[in-house]
Each structure stands twice: as structure tokens, then as C-alpha cells.
Enzyme design. Structure first.
Site, short mmCIF file in Angstrom:
data_model
loop_
_atom_site.label_atom_id
_atom_site.label_comp_id
_atom_site.label_asym_id
_atom_site.label_seq_id
_atom_site.Cartn_x
_atom_site.Cartn_y
_atom_site.Cartn_z
CE LYS A 13 -9.48 2.73 -1.39
NZ LYS A 13 -8.29 2.05 -1.89
NE ARG A 86 -11.95 -0.66 -5.83
CZ ARG A 86 -11.94 -0.81 -4.51
NH1 ARG A 86 -12.91 -0.37 -3.77
NH2 ARG A 86 -10.91 -1.41 -3.94
NE ARG A 125 -5.18 -4.89 3.21
CZ ARG A 125 -5.84 -4.05 2.42
NH1 ARG A 125 -5.98 -2.79 2.75
NH2 ARG A 125 -6.31 -4.47 1.26
NE ARG A 158 -9.19 -7.33 1.88
CZ ARG A 158 -9.42 -6.08 1.48
NH1 ARG A 158 -9.44 -5.09 2.36
NH2 ARG A 158 -9.61 -5.81 0.21
NE ARG A 169 -7.58 -6.05 -4.10
CZ ARG A 169 -7.15 -5.83 -2.87
NH1 ARG A 169 -6.26 -6.62 -2.32
NH2 ARG A 169 -7.61 -4.81 -2.19
P1 AMP Z 1 -11.59 -2.83 -0.82
O1 AMP Z 1 -11.82 -3.32 0.56
O2 AMP Z 1 -12.07 -1.41 -1.03
O3 AMP Z 1 -10.17 -3.05 -1.30
O4 AMP Z 1 -12.52 -3.72 -1.77
C1 AMP Z 1 -12.37 -5.11 -1.86
C2 AMP Z 1 -12.99 -5.64 -3.13
O5 AMP Z 1 -14.40 -5.34 -3.14
C3 AMP Z 1 -12.48 -5.03 -4.43
O6 AMP Z 1 -11.28 -5.65 -4.87
C4 AMP Z 1 -13.65 -5.30 -5.37
O7 AMP Z 1 -13.69 -6.66 -5.76
C5 AMP Z 1 -14.84 -5.05 -4.46
N1 AMP Z 1 -15.24 -3.62 -4.50
C6 AMP Z 1 -15.21 -2.74 -3.46
N2 AMP Z 1 -15.65 -1.54 -3.86
C7 AMP Z 1 -15.94 -1.65 -5.17
C8 AMP Z 1 -16.43 -0.76 -6.16
N3 AMP Z 1 -16.67 0.54 -5.87
N4 AMP Z 1 -16.61 -1.23 -7.42
C9 AMP Z 1 -16.38 -2.51 -7.73
N5 AMP Z 1 -15.92 -3.41 -6.86
C10 AMP Z 1 -15.71 -3.00 -5.58
#
Ligand code: AMP
Length: 211
Positions: A13, A86, A125, A158, A169
Site C-alpha cells: 500500500k 482497517r 523490510r 520497524r 498483525r
Molecule cells: P501500517 O503502517 O499501516 O502498517 O500501520 C502500523 C500500525 O499502526 C498498525 O499495525 C496499527 O497498530 C496502527 N494502525 C494504522 N492504521 C490503523 C487503523 N486504521 N486502525 C487501527 N490501527 C491502525
């Protein structure tokens, strides 16, 4: 057109959003990036979000929705929602927000990638602590180990890409995010794209969809 890009962690994404920004001048709204910025800035929001993120859990809906509302209120257009919604509750809240603001989503693009590929993408990553550039230890290594090609910043893994957190996750993705496919099929906005290909091939298809 406003877009939703969704899929499992590691589906691409962020990478596709970067290309849409660069080539089409779209605006990315990445809830993950917004949380990481809040953590870096040590804000209250950041402190709250970090408790969940470090464990690979989803940040509670109310926090995420409030944050997205603040961004949308600023009057964005031609945007990509990356990593939001999400959960089905977030998708419903988004519909309400968009209605209130007379905005709409053109397409909800789902990036399909098999589980075993996701594991490999996530464990390999690496990201720049400074500018956020994304690398992979095998498919896209930095020229100098541990140093960002763009800005020379420190390139690290990360916290939530550590093997012990990835399982949580991916499980959360299956349970909470995967049902969004049905949600957007019902709205007629759903489009599936095979994300298990070259970045450029995936991008070309997304560009065609946007038209
Ligand atoms: P990402 O960078 O999109 O993989 O997001 C990293 C982390 O941020 C996720 O594993 C969640 O802990 C939190 N997060 C990001 N977007 C959301 C969302 N829409 N709803 C809930 N948690 C989120």
C-alpha cells in the site's frame, strides 16, 4: 478521484501510494505514518498509539477515526487512504464522515498478496528513521548498509516488523480487515489487484483503474 488502498500488512500500500503521489500528485493519508509521526513527536496521541502498535494490535477505532476526521476537515481532495479503514466500524464511520463533508470514494482497491510472501516482505523490510524511505534486505537493499540512499539517515527495522509481532498483525488483518472486502463489494467500489508482481506492473494496473 479519492481512493482507498487496502490489503494485509506488507501488501504494498505504501509503495503504491508513493508512486501515485509522485506521478499523479495525489495526497496520501496513511494512518500508520500519522501515528509514527505522533510517536516521534511524543504527543499524547503518539503515546497512546504506541502501546498498541508495538504489540501489533490495532489502535482503537475511536482514536483512529478522530485522527482521520481532523485530516479530512483540512479540505483534502484527490487523496489515497492508505491503511484506513482497517475495520468495518471504521469503514462505516468513514462513510458518515464523507457524507457530512460531501466527499466520496471512487474505488476501494484491494491488493492481494499470499501470506507466505507477506511474511518475507515484512521480516525483510527496513525503513529510514529520518525520511521514511522503505527498503528490503534482499529485493531493495540500501547502497551502504544501514544508511538511507536518499538522505543518509539511519535505516532500521520497524518494531512491529519483528518476527514475534508480525503474527499478531497478520491475524488481526484476517479477523478485522479482511471483512472489508465484502463491505466494499456491496458498495460496488471494490476492485482486486494482484499485488504479488513487480511494483511497476501493479502500479500500471492501478493507474488504469483510476482512468
Ligand atoms: P501500517 O503502517 O499501516 O502498517 O500501520 C502500523 C500500525 O499502526 C498498525 O499495525 C496499527 O497498530 C496502527 N494502525 C494504522 N492504521 C490503523 C487503523 N486504521 N486502525 C487501527 N490501527 C491502525
Amino acid at each position: 478521484m479519492n481512493l482507498i488502498l487496502f490489503g494485509a500488512p506488507g501488501a504494498g500500500k505504501g509503495t503504491q501510494s508513493e508512486l501515485l503521489i509522485k506521478n499523479l500528485g495525489m495526497t496520501q493519508i496513511s494512518t500508520g505514518d500519522l501515528f509514527r509521526a505522533a510517536i516521534k513527536g511524543q504527543t499524547d496521541l503518539g503515546k497512546k498509539a504506541q502501546e498498541y502498535m508495538d504489540k501489533g494490535q490495532l489502535v482503537p477505532d475511536s482514536i483512529v477515526i478522530g485522527m482521520v476526521e481532523e485530516v479530512l476537515k483540512k479540505g483534502v481532495n484527490n487523496f489515497i487512504l492508505d491503511g484506513f479503514p482497517r475495520t468495518v466500524a471504521q469503514a462505516e464511520a468513514l462513510d458518515n464522515l464523507l457524507n457530512k463533508m460531501t466527499l466520496s470514494i471512487g474505488k476501494a482497491i484491494f491488493l492481494e498478496v499470499p501470506m507466505e510472501i507477506l511474511m518475507d516482505r515484512l521480516t525483510g523490510r527496513r525503513v529510514c528513521k529520518n525520511c521514511g524511505a522503505v527498503y528490503h534486505i534482499v529485493s531493495k537493499p540500501t547502497k551502504t548498509e544501514g544508511k538511507c540512499d536518499n538522505c543518509g539517515g539511519e535505516v532500521v527495522q520497524r518494531n512491529d516488523d519483528k518476527a514475534e509481532v508480525i503474527g499478531t498483525r497478520l491475524k488481526n488483518y484476517q479477523e478485522f480487515t479482511s471483512p472489508l472486502k465484502e463491505f466494499y463489494k456491496k458498495s460496488g467500489k471494490y476492485i482486486q489487484v494482484d499485488g504479488n508482481r513487480d511494483t511497476a506492473q501493479v502500479y500500471t494496473e492501478i493507474e488504469k483503474i483510476i482512468g
